[in-house]
Scaffold this active site. Structure first.
Site, short mmCIF file in Angstrom:
data_model
loop_
_atom_site.label_atom_id
_atom_site.label_comp_id
_atom_site.label_asym_id
_atom_site.label_seq_id
_atom_site.Cartn_x
_atom_site.Cartn_y
_atom_site.Cartn_z
N SER A 82 59.99 38.08 40.89
CA SER A 82 61.46 37.82 40.33
C SER A 82 61.58 36.40 39.49
CB SER A 82 62.47 37.53 41.71
OG SER A 82 62.13 38.41 42.89
N ASP A 137 52.26 37.89 47.57
CA ASP A 137 52.46 36.90 48.61
C ASP A 137 51.64 37.08 49.60
OD1 ASP A 137 54.55 35.13 47.32
OD2 ASP A 137 55.57 37.23 47.42
N GLU A 186 51.46 42.23 48.71
CA GLU A 186 50.30 41.48 48.76
C GLU A 186 50.42 40.39 47.67
OE1 GLU A 186 46.97 44.10 48.74
OE2 GLU A 186 47.19 44.43 50.93
N ALA A 200 67.03 39.74 43.08
CA ALA A 200 66.33 39.72 41.67
C ALA A 200 65.27 40.78 41.76
CB ALA A 200 65.75 38.49 41.33
N GLN A 248 63.27 27.77 52.62
CA GLN A 248 61.76 27.74 52.21
C GLN A 248 61.62 27.22 50.93
OE1 GLN A 248 62.03 32.42 52.36
NE2 GLN A 248 60.77 32.21 50.79
N GLY A 308 58.14 46.02 42.20
CA GLY A 308 57.43 45.71 43.13
C GLY A 308 58.19 45.77 44.59
N HIS A 309 59.45 45.32 44.65
CA HIS A 309 60.34 45.50 45.79
C HIS A 309 60.64 47.14 45.98
CE1 HIS A 309 61.78 41.36 44.67
NE2 HIS A 309 61.57 41.14 45.71
N HIS A 369 62.77 44.02 41.72
CA HIS A 369 61.86 44.58 40.61
C HIS A 369 61.18 45.89 41.26
CE1 HIS A 369 58.74 42.34 42.59
NE2 HIS A 369 59.51 41.24 42.08
#
Ligand code: PAF
Length: 287
Positions: free
Chosen positions: A190, A154, A152, A32, A61, A36-37, A34
């Site tokens: 996501s 996460d 960052e 998924a 997780q 950021g990835h 975006h």
């Protein structure tokens, strides 16, 4: 771009890179994708000769099965984005490829996260970080990257993975990458794809509350800032789970800003049934 579904196929592809001592960059994701990835992929492309991106929704997780079932999955679109970004290889395994001996095998109980896992996400999502550490360790073993790029947003996950890498002496550098935000400040995630219109309109209040905390940091006590942050989230119609000021290295809550060289504000809140997290430096770090 090459797509691999099995460990031997991926490893056969990577062998010549390793033999010629080429730098392998790795971007682990749950798909998924975006912006950021894609910024992680871009940074990997700049620093390595081969970028591998994994797309694997890791069941170990998720502490709630409904969250796992509803996690957004758009593999075709993800592959298109990675192809356009110039990624060289994608690893998209089935669960049995990652956990051939079952999901409980090779658990990470022996690791000591030094308290990093007991606060915030760790306190609110039991077992989450054990699952993250388990899959990231397995993926590092499979890919054997020189550099691994993680966002960052996460932040707690980033520190826990760094600690695991250090403790197990894994030969990989974990590169932390800045949060990418929407124009209204909402951290890219996501999970944002699952927000309905009303929740999407409320969600930027998380970033606003963090900014407010950064501005108030020099004049107010940490307790006041926590209270102000929580109230700002509720006033915006969100359901706050926590609003915390913590030492950026140990993640332990700070009571006064002077206690730590670097302090970050962290928030988790529900918007229309979707759980969102974000964080921002409030002392000693880029805002
Ligand atoms: O941040 C994520 O997307 C996941 O936690 C990760 C690091 C890919 C492990 O499944």
């Amino acid at each position: 771009m090459y797509l691999f579904k099995t460990v031997p196929d991926l490893q056969a592809y990577l062998r010549p890179y390793r033999e010629k001592r080429r730098v392998i960059g790795f971007v682990p994701t749950m798909g998924a994708l975006h912006e950021g990835h894609l910024s992680l992929v871009e940074q990997s492309l700049e620093r390595s000769q081969c970028t591998v991106c994994s797309i694997f929704v890791n069941p170990t997780q998720f502490n709630e099965s409904s969250d796992l079932e509803q996690y957004p999955r758009h593999p075709e679109h993800d592959l298109q984005l990675l192809y356009e970004a110039g990624c060289q290889a994608v690893f998209m395994p089935e669960v049995a490829e990652i956990y051939p001996d079952g999901t409980s095998a090779g658990s990470m109980e022996q690791l000591d996260f030094g308290g990093l896992d007991r606060v915030m996400e760790g306190a609110h999502r039991p077992g989450h970080f054990e699952g993250v550490a388990q899959v990231v360790k397995r993926l590092i073993d499979i890919v054997g990257p020189d550099l691994m790029f993680m966002g960052e947003k996460d932040y707690q996950q980033l520190l826990i993975v760094r600690r695991m890498v250090q403790q197990l002496e894994l030969p990989v550098e974990v590169v932390g990458c800045a949060i990418v935000r929407e124009a209204d400040g909402l951290a890219m995630s996501s999970r944002n794809q699952r927000l309905n219109a009303a929740a999407r309109a409320q969600a930027p209040a998380i970033y606003q509350a963090l900014l407010q905390a950064a501005e108030a940091a020099s004049e107010h006590s940490a307790a006041d800032i926590r209270q102000m942050g929580t109230k700002a989230l509720s006033d915006a119609g969100l359901e706050p789970e926590y609003f915390e000021l913590a030492d950026a290295d140990t993640l332990q809550p700070v009571h006064a800003l002077q206690e730590a060289e670097q302090v970050r504000a962290f928030a988790a809140a529900w918007a229309g049934g979707i759980r969102l997290i974000d964080n921002l430096p409030v002392k000693g770090g880029p805002a």
